[in-house]
Design an enzyme around this catalytic site. Structure first.
Site, PDB file in Angstrom:
ATOM      1  N   ASP A  63      45.719  36.169  41.023  1.00 22.54           N
ATOM      2  CA  ASP A  63      45.091  37.094  40.079  1.00 22.54           C
ATOM      3  C   ASP A  63      45.109  38.521  40.614  1.00 22.54           C
ATOM      4  OD1 ASP A  63      44.674  34.930  38.558  1.00 22.54           O
ATOM      5  OD2 ASP A  63      42.523  34.767  38.922  1.00 22.54           O
TER       6      ASP A  63
ATOM      7  N   CYS B   9      36.302  35.506  43.164  1.00 29.43           N
ATOM      8  CA  CYS B   9      36.726  36.374  42.050  1.00 29.43           C
ATOM      9  C   CYS B   9      35.934  37.685  42.075  1.00 29.43           C
ATOM     10  CB  CYS B   9      36.515  35.672  40.715  1.00 29.43           C
ATOM     11  SG  CYS B   9      37.044  33.950  40.718  1.00 29.43           S
TER      12      CYS B   9
ATOM     13  N   CYS C  56      41.372  35.274  36.023  1.00 31.22           N
ATOM     14  CA  CYS C  56      40.493  34.281  35.408  1.00 31.22           C
ATOM     15  C   CYS C  56      39.292  34.950  34.722  1.00 31.22           C
ATOM     16  CB  CYS C  56      40.006  33.311  36.478  1.00 31.22           C
ATOM     17  SG  CYS C  56      38.792  34.062  37.565  1.00 31.22           S
TER      18      CYS C  56
ATOM     19  N   CYS D 104      45.165  32.597  44.213  1.00 24.73           N
ATOM     20  CA  CYS D 104      45.202  32.283  42.774  1.00 24.73           C
ATOM     21  C   CYS D 104      46.189  33.175  42.040  1.00 24.73           C
ATOM     22  CB  CYS D 104      43.813  32.398  42.156  1.00 24.73           C
ATOM     23  SG  CYS D 104      43.141  34.062  42.261  1.00 24.73           S
TER      24      CYS D 104
HETATM   25 FE1  FES Z   1      41.471  34.103  40.951  1.00 24.80          FE
HETATM   26 FE2  FES Z   1      39.184  34.033  39.787  1.00 24.80          FE
HETATM   27  S1  FES Z   1      40.478  32.357  40.150  1.00 24.80           S
HETATM   28  S2  FES Z   1      40.166  35.723  40.649  1.00 24.80           S
END
Ligand code: FES
Length: 146
Positions: free
Chosen positions: A35, A103, A59, A33
């Site tokens: 992140d 996450c 997110c 993702c």
């Molecule tokens: Fe990547 Fe939540 S979607 S950490």
């Protein structure tokens, strides 16, 4: 979809920011993702976590889990902080939707990466702590493998 606690920690995240001269800093990322989460720990001579702050570029669930994780580790010893797993963070938030479980893993990995950094600086080893796999600083060496 989200529990009240998740919404609360997402909308009013606790302990956001940086710690200057932190005892340990860990940065981890999720390749899928994209992140990124960074945790700062302030650990005193007795091995007690006095303060913990975070920055998350990710997110809502990542923000909520990092916020809760900071609250869970503050005041704990290093060994106690090792017990703050993603499961413990999820439980404290009254759960996360299944697609968001990864996450919460970021929060656990970020704490471990910060503890690893602390151990490296101190020249000590922490029982049960393994070298973080996704520490951003370590990634450079692994890039050629892909
Ligand atoms: Fe990547 Fe939540 S979607 S950490």
């Amino acid at each position: 979809m989200y529990t009240e606690k998740v919404m609360d920690h997402f909308q009013n995240p606790r302990n956001v920011g940086e710690i200057e001269d932190a005892s340990g800093v860990g940065t981890v990322g999720n390749a899928k993702c994209g992140d990124i989460m960074r945790m700062y720990l302030d650990i005193d001579e007795d091995g007690v976590i006095r303060d913990c702050k975070f920055k998350t570029f990710g997110c809502g669930a990542a923000v909520a889990t990092s916020s809760m994780a900071t609250e869970l580790v503050i005041g704990k010893t290093i060994q106690e902080a090792m017990q703050v797993t993603n499961k413990a963070v999820m439980e404290a938030l009254d759960g996360l939707p299944p697609v968001k479980v990864h996450c919460s893993l970021l929060a656990e990995e970020a704490i471990h990466a910060a503890l690893w950094d602390y151990a490296q600086k101190k020249g000590i080893s922490i029982e049960g702590l393994e070298k973080p796999k996704s520490d951003i600083h370590e990634d450079e060496e692994q890039e050629e493998e892909y």
